[in-house]
Design a protein around this motif. Sequence first.
Motif, PDB file in Angstrom:
ATOM      1  N   ASP A   1      -9.343  79.690 121.173  1.00 47.08           N
ATOM      2  CA  ASP A   1      -8.028  79.055 121.229  1.00 47.08           C
ATOM      3  C   ASP A   1      -7.072  80.046 120.590  1.00 47.08           C
ATOM      4  N   VAL A   2      -6.883  81.152 121.286  1.00 45.89           N
ATOM      5  CA  VAL A   2      -6.128  82.288 120.762  1.00 45.89           C
ATOM      6  C   VAL A   2      -4.865  82.466 121.593  1.00 45.89           C
ATOM      7  N   ASP A   3      -3.735  82.539 120.893  1.00 51.88           N
ATOM      8  CA  ASP A   3      -2.456  82.718 121.554  1.00 51.88           C
ATOM      9  C   ASP A   3      -2.182  81.491 122.428  1.00 51.88           C
ATOM     10  N   ASN A   4      -1.641  81.687 123.620  1.00 48.66           N
ATOM     11  CA  ASN A   4      -1.339  80.572 124.506  1.00 48.66           C
ATOM     12  C   ASN A   4      -2.341  80.487 125.655  1.00 48.66           C
ATOM     13  N   GLY A   5      -3.458  81.230 125.510  1.00 47.17           N
ATOM     14  CA  GLY A   5      -4.440  81.326 126.572  1.00 47.17           C
ATOM     15  C   GLY A   5      -4.519  82.754 127.082  1.00 47.17           C
ATOM     16  N   PRO A   6      -5.017  82.961 128.287  1.00 51.61           N
ATOM     17  CA  PRO A   6      -5.198  84.316 128.829  1.00 51.61           C
ATOM     18  C   PRO A   6      -3.918  85.138 128.939  1.00 51.61           C
ATOM     19  N   GLU A   7      -2.748  84.490 128.981  1.00 52.51           N
ATOM     20  CA  GLU A   7      -1.488  85.224 129.005  1.00 52.51           C
ATOM     21  C   GLU A   7      -0.943  85.281 127.587  1.00 52.51           C
ATOM     22  N   ALA A   8      -0.961  86.466 126.963  1.00 53.11           N
ATOM     23  CA  ALA A   8      -0.567  86.616 125.569  1.00 53.11           C
ATOM     24  C   ALA A   8       0.877  86.195 125.346  1.00 53.11           C
ATOM     25  N   LEU A   9       1.094  85.502 124.223  1.00 55.24           N
ATOM     26  CA  LEU A   9       2.434  85.084 123.843  1.00 55.24           C
ATOM     27  C   LEU A   9       2.811  85.648 122.475  1.00 55.24           C
ATOM     28  N   THR A  10       1.899  85.550 121.510  1.00 58.16           N
ATOM     29  CA  THR A  10       2.234  85.967 120.156  1.00 58.16           C
ATOM     30  C   THR A  10       2.093  87.466 119.937  1.00 58.16           C
ATOM     31  N   ARG A  11       1.112  88.111 120.607  1.00 58.96           N
ATOM     32  CA  ARG A  11       0.930  89.563 120.434  1.00 58.96           C
ATOM     33  C   ARG A  11       0.240  90.131 121.661  1.00 58.96           C
ATOM     34  N   ASP A  12       0.673  91.300 122.110  1.00 55.26           N
ATOM     35  CA  ASP A  12       0.143  91.901 123.330  1.00 55.26           C
ATOM     36  C   ASP A  12      -1.338  92.234 123.218  1.00 55.26           C
ATOM     37  N   GLU A  13      -1.792  92.546 121.990  1.00 55.09           N
ATOM     38  CA  GLU A  13      -3.194  92.926 121.806  1.00 55.09           C
ATOM     39  C   GLU A  13      -4.156  91.812 122.209  1.00 55.09           C
ATOM     40  N   ASN A  14      -3.674  90.570 122.216  1.00 49.96           N
ATOM     41  CA  ASN A  14      -4.551  89.458 122.591  1.00 49.96           C
ATOM     42  C   ASN A  14      -4.982  89.513 124.045  1.00 49.96           C
ATOM     43  N   ASP A  15      -4.231  90.250 124.878  1.00 50.51           N
ATOM     44  CA  ASP A  15      -4.649  90.406 126.275  1.00 50.51           C
ATOM     45  C   ASP A  15      -6.032  91.035 126.379  1.00 50.51           C
ATOM     46  N   ARG A  16      -6.380  91.867 125.384  1.00 49.36           N
ATOM     47  CA  ARG A  16      -7.673  92.563 125.417  1.00 49.36           C
ATOM     48  C   ARG A  16      -8.841  91.593 125.276  1.00 49.36           C
ATOM     49  N   ILE A  17      -8.609  90.442 124.679  1.00 51.57           N
ATOM     50  CA  ILE A  17      -9.676  89.452 124.547  1.00 51.57           C
ATOM     51  C   ILE A  17     -10.074  88.908 125.912  1.00 51.57           C
ATOM     52  N   TYR A  18      -9.083  88.822 126.811  1.00 54.18           N
ATOM     53  CA  TYR A  18      -9.282  88.148 128.087  1.00 54.18           C
ATOM     54  C   TYR A  18      -9.386  89.089 129.280  1.00 54.18           C
ATOM     55  N   ASP A  19      -9.319  90.396 129.039  1.00 51.35           N
ATOM     56  CA  ASP A  19      -9.485  91.316 130.165  1.00 51.35           C
ATOM     57  C   ASP A  19     -10.966  91.566 130.434  1.00 51.35           C
TER      58      ASP A  19
END
Length: 225
Positions: A142-160
């Motif tokens: 339950d990180v950020d707003n889901g697969p599309e990062a909202l709080t920080r761009d680095e979170n995209d790496r979790i879902y790629d």
Amino acid sequence: MIPWALIDTATVPGGGELRLKQRGTEFSIMLGTNELMNSRLSGSEEALARLSIDKIRDRQRPVILIGGLGMGFTLRAALAELPQEARVVVAELVPAVIRWAKTEMAEVFKGCLDDPRVMIVEADVGELIRRETAVFDAILLDVDNGPEALTRDENDRIYDAGGLGAAKSALRPGGVLSVWSSAPDARFTRKLQAAGFTVEEVPTRASTKGRGAKHMIWLGVKQVR
């Protein structure tokens, strides 16, 4: 009506600023004009825990990783479902969120941080996942707003593709990767399938009463070959 009061702010490493607000007994965590979570709306976060643990109920000593502490709804729901022999690791990136859980929002957490099964780790959940191999029975994100990062761009790496591959490696055979999102995303479903997961999509409501915004939960079971 009681007005909202700003209680505290916190900088997200590599991202924006979180604001903790309170109105009576209600709490809200905001990022800019976006409300990330509200203490009155816990339905989909609780569902994330229940649906995930349903997939691994046959395991005697399950090890669970929760990415994102939030307001503790997923953690509390998981503890209610798990056996006493379970172990739950919660990775939270923002130190202030952990502090809020122990102070201003202690009533919301209802003592779940004191459960002996729980270990809170101040860390990027993506980095933690990449360090482990065949350790977890379930990873709940339950990180950020889901697969599309909202709080920080680095979170995209979790879902790629790389992040999903790392999650698959960190799971034991037949383990489940569960992902919460504020909205559906057909592309992400395909990414999970391409990464080697058997995928189930479960729409949920924000409120425990079956009302409120529609959210999405993906349940990806690691295929055993």
